[in-house]
Design a protein around this motif. Structure first.
Motif, PDB file in Angstrom:
ATOM      1  N   THR A   1       2.242  -1.706  12.011  1.00 25.81           N
ATOM      2  CA  THR A   1       3.019  -1.223  10.869  1.00 25.81           C
ATOM      3  C   THR A   1       4.475  -0.992  11.259  1.00 25.81           C
ATOM      4  OG1 THR A   1       2.568   1.116  11.312  1.00 25.81           O
ATOM      5  CG2 THR A   1       0.972  -0.057   9.946  1.00 25.81           C
ATOM      6  N   GLN A   2       5.293  -0.838  10.215  1.00 26.67           N
ATOM      7  CA  GLN A   2       6.728  -0.651  10.419  1.00 26.67           C
ATOM      8  C   GLN A   2       7.215   0.715   9.934  1.00 26.67           C
ATOM      9  OE1 GLN A   2       8.516  -3.015  12.082  1.00 26.67           O
ATOM     10  NE2 GLN A   2       6.492  -3.979  12.300  1.00 26.67           N
ATOM     11  N   ASP A   3       6.319   1.546   9.353  1.00 20.80           N
ATOM     12  CA  ASP A   3       6.735   2.838   8.818  1.00 20.80           C
ATOM     13  C   ASP A   3       6.773   3.880   9.936  1.00 20.80           C
ATOM     14  OD1 ASP A   3       7.082   2.408   5.934  1.00 20.80           O
ATOM     15  OD2 ASP A   3       4.961   1.861   5.981  1.00 20.80           O
TER      16      ASP A   3
ATOM     17  N   SER B   1       6.813   7.884   9.316  1.00 28.00           N
ATOM     18  CA  SER B   1       5.797   8.508   8.466  1.00 28.00           C
ATOM     19  C   SER B   1       4.723   9.176   9.320  1.00 28.00           C
ATOM     20  CB  SER B   1       5.131   7.461   7.572  1.00 28.00           C
ATOM     21  OG  SER B   1       6.080   6.830   6.738  1.00 28.00           O
TER      22      SER B   1
ATOM     23  N   LYS C   1       0.938   6.201   7.528  1.00 27.07           N
ATOM     24  CA  LYS C   1       1.166   4.888   8.134  1.00 27.07           C
ATOM     25  C   LYS C   1      -0.090   4.032   8.054  1.00 27.07           C
ATOM     26  CE  LYS C   1       3.361   4.737  12.106  1.00 27.07           C
ATOM     27  NZ  LYS C   1       3.844   5.061  13.465  1.00 27.07           N
TER      28      LYS C   1
ATOM     29  N   ILE D   1      -0.268  -2.512   2.333  1.00 26.13           N
ATOM     30  CA  ILE D   1       0.640  -3.630   2.594  1.00 26.13           C
ATOM     31  C   ILE D   1      -0.142  -4.847   3.060  1.00 26.13           C
ATOM     32  CG2 ILE D   1       2.482  -4.417   4.145  1.00 26.13           C
ATOM     33  CD1 ILE D   1       3.560  -1.488   3.993  1.00 26.13           C
TER      34      ILE D   1
ATOM     35  N   ASP E   1       3.295  -3.454  -6.282  1.00 27.29           N
ATOM     36  CA  ASP E   1       3.428  -2.017  -6.031  1.00 27.29           C
ATOM     37  C   ASP E   1       2.895  -1.209  -7.210  1.00 27.29           C
ATOM     38  OD1 ASP E   1       4.693  -2.801  -3.714  1.00 27.29           O
ATOM     39  OD2 ASP E   1       6.573  -1.731  -4.124  1.00 27.29           O
TER      40      ASP E   1
ATOM     41  N   ARG F   1       9.581   8.422  -2.159  1.00 20.61           N
ATOM     42  CA  ARG F   1       8.844   7.441  -1.361  1.00 20.61           C
ATOM     43  C   ARG F   1       8.564   8.023   0.026  1.00 20.61           C
ATOM     44  NH1 ARG F   1       7.438   2.439  -2.534  1.00 20.61           N
ATOM     45  NH2 ARG F   1       8.548   2.634  -4.491  1.00 20.61           N
TER      46      ARG F   1
ATOM     47  N   THR G   1       6.308   6.144   2.325  1.00 18.92           N
ATOM     48  CA  THR G   1       6.234   4.960   3.183  1.00 18.92           C
ATOM     49  C   THR G   1       6.927   3.847   2.420  1.00 18.92           C
ATOM     50  OG1 THR G   1       4.222   3.842   2.387  1.00 18.92           O
ATOM     51  CG2 THR G   1       3.907   5.715   3.877  1.00 18.92           C
ATOM     52  N   SER G   2       6.997   2.672   3.025  1.00 16.52           N
ATOM     53  CA  SER G   2       7.626   1.555   2.320  1.00 16.52           C
ATOM     54  C   SER G   2       6.843   1.144   1.078  1.00 16.52           C
ATOM     55  CB  SER G   2       7.779   0.359   3.263  1.00 16.52           C
ATOM     56  OG  SER G   2       6.521  -0.022   3.796  1.00 16.52           O
ATOM     57  N   LEU G   3       5.576   1.563   0.973  1.00 19.21           N
ATOM     58  CA  LEU G   3       4.765   1.258  -0.209  1.00 19.21           C
ATOM     59  C   LEU G   3       4.467   2.493  -1.048  1.00 19.21           C
ATOM     60  CD1 LEU G   3       2.854  -0.497  -1.958  1.00 19.21           C
ATOM     61  CD2 LEU G   3       1.051  -0.020  -0.277  1.00 19.21           C
TER      62      LEU G   3
ATOM     63  N   THR H   1       4.385   6.347  -2.694  1.00 20.70           N
ATOM     64  CA  THR H   1       5.196   7.493  -3.093  1.00 20.70           C
ATOM     65  C   THR H   1       4.368   8.766  -2.946  1.00 20.70           C
ATOM     66  OG1 THR H   1       4.550   7.387  -5.424  1.00 20.70           O
ATOM     67  CG2 THR H   1       6.446   6.033  -4.741  1.00 20.70           C
TER      68      THR H   1
END
Length: 393
Positions: free
Chosen positions: A139-141, A144, A149, A156, A166, A202, A204-206, A208
């Protein structure tokens, strides 16, 4: 299953925010007394008890049960992360089905603190260290908290495989809130829209903030017994457990480079398969389900793990309204973990409480019309998954 297992009684306290709760012995005892009253029996009829909690010292189970009675029975303390409540139920059911006892109690409770879940013991290896390592690789978060994550990464992963929007994840939270409006035991009862969910902060990137379950305090309990015991003591036999399975992680959790598997997709699918085989019931036969929606991403992938829709079919399932009233499977009529709350040790027994009352037809405005078959899914990272199938007789 070899013996018909009756759900004799259920109880549940309202779920509340940390700081608004009574102490855990009070909450736990209240849930037990509700279940005893529901069954119409005294505590002296309980032959074994299984007490589930995650955040507490050893023998917290005895501390709770001694508030109800001190009869010298075996009390087993259970900790299986977020699947703790239904792990206690699994053990109680197993004790009755095996013939060791005729009547057993499962209780779960949690007195939580505000904020994201975190390790309590930091001077020793974490049981989730392997999960954390794989998650960090996939992962890239990076900023978090770990649970965010993991489950955000699973969502994702689904997007990468199937192009899931989303807004589809946000629609799950909106559905949960609409269901919780009619649940007086839920922590959040305000209905929110897809737009409200998307516009919340938000995390994480996905995901909220509104797509994450809140830390919660509360308790739940269930009493299970044989049909013979029920008839002997005048207990209602209208709801029975016809299938139940617990699974733990497979090698695929770590060796497939797939965040959906890291958070338990394969455990879910395997447990569901076992339950369908035990009961002769298929996913197409389920009227109502309580599943582990700790994050919207987990509810979405669980539709597929339980076989409610083919792999890759969750988005259509959601937008067609097949997860709510008038659809194929009413999921989380209680509001689920997202709206009802998630006191870890109590969650599985709160799911049991909801489904038993759905099959009894006693939940008022959130009643699923004609519900006869109900499925429960409770997941804990680390890991364990319990799937339970109930039917109205």
């Amino acid at each position: 299953m070899r013996r018909k297992i009756v759900v004799a009684g259920v109880g549940m306290t309202p779920f509340v925010k940390p700081g608004q709760n009574e102490p855990y012995p009070v909450m736990g005892a209240k849930a037990i007394n509700m279940a005893l009253e529901d069954a119409g029996i005294g505590y002296d009829k309980i032959q074994q008890a299984y007490a589930g909690y995650v955040y507490g010292d050893s023998t917290c189970g005895q501390r709770v049960l001694y508030e109800v009675g001190m009869t010298g029975i075996p009390v087993i303390n259970v900790n299986n992360n977020c699947s703790t409540g239904s792990s206690a139920l699994f053990l109680a059911r197993q004790a009755v089905e095996s013939g060791v006892v005729d009547c057993a109690l499962a209780v779960g409770f949690e007195q939580m603190t505000p904020g994201a879940l975190r390790d309590v013991w930091t001077d020793r290896p974490s049981p989730l260290s392997k999960f954390n390592k794989v998650t960090d690789e996939l992962t890239q978060d990076f900023t978090s908290p770990m649970a965010l994550k993991m489950f955000g990464g699973a969502g994702i992963e689904h997007q990468k495989k199937y192009g899931t929007k989303d807004e589809t994840f946000a629609k799950i939270r909106a559905k949960a809130s609409a269901h919780a409006v009619h649940n007086d035991k839920a922590i959040f009862r305000k209905e929110v829209s897809v737009e409200d969910v998307m516009e919340s902060p938000r995390v994480t990137s996905l995901l909220t903030r509104l797509q994450c379950c809140p830390p919660t305090c509360g308790a739940g309990a269930a009493i299970v017994c044989t049909e013979e015991f029920a008839k002997r003591h005048g207990i209602n036999t209208d709801v029975v457990i016809v299938g139940q399975a617990m699974t733990t992680d497979f090698a695929s959790t770590f060796d497939k480079d797939d965040m959906m598997r890291v958070v338990g997709y394969d455990m879910t699918a395997a447990a569901a398969k076992q339950v369908y085989e035990q009961s002769g019931v298929g996913p197409e036969d389920i009227d109502v389900a309580e599943l582990h929606d700790c994050f919207t991403a987990n509810e979405l992938i669980t539709y597929e793990g339980l076989g409610f829709t083919p792999e890759g079919g969750a988005e259509k399932f959601i937008w067609d309204g097949d997860n709510t009233y008038g659809g194929k499977v009413v999921t989380n009529p209680s509001g689920g973990l997202l709206s009802k709350g998630h006191p870890l040790g109590a969650t599985g027994l709160a799911q049991c409480f909801e489904l038993v009352n759905q099959l009894r037809g006693t939940v008022g405005k959130r009643q699923v019309e004609g519900a006869k078959t109900a499925l429960q899914h409770n997941l804990g990272l680390g890991g364990a998954c319990v799937v339970t199938l109930y039917q109205a007789t």
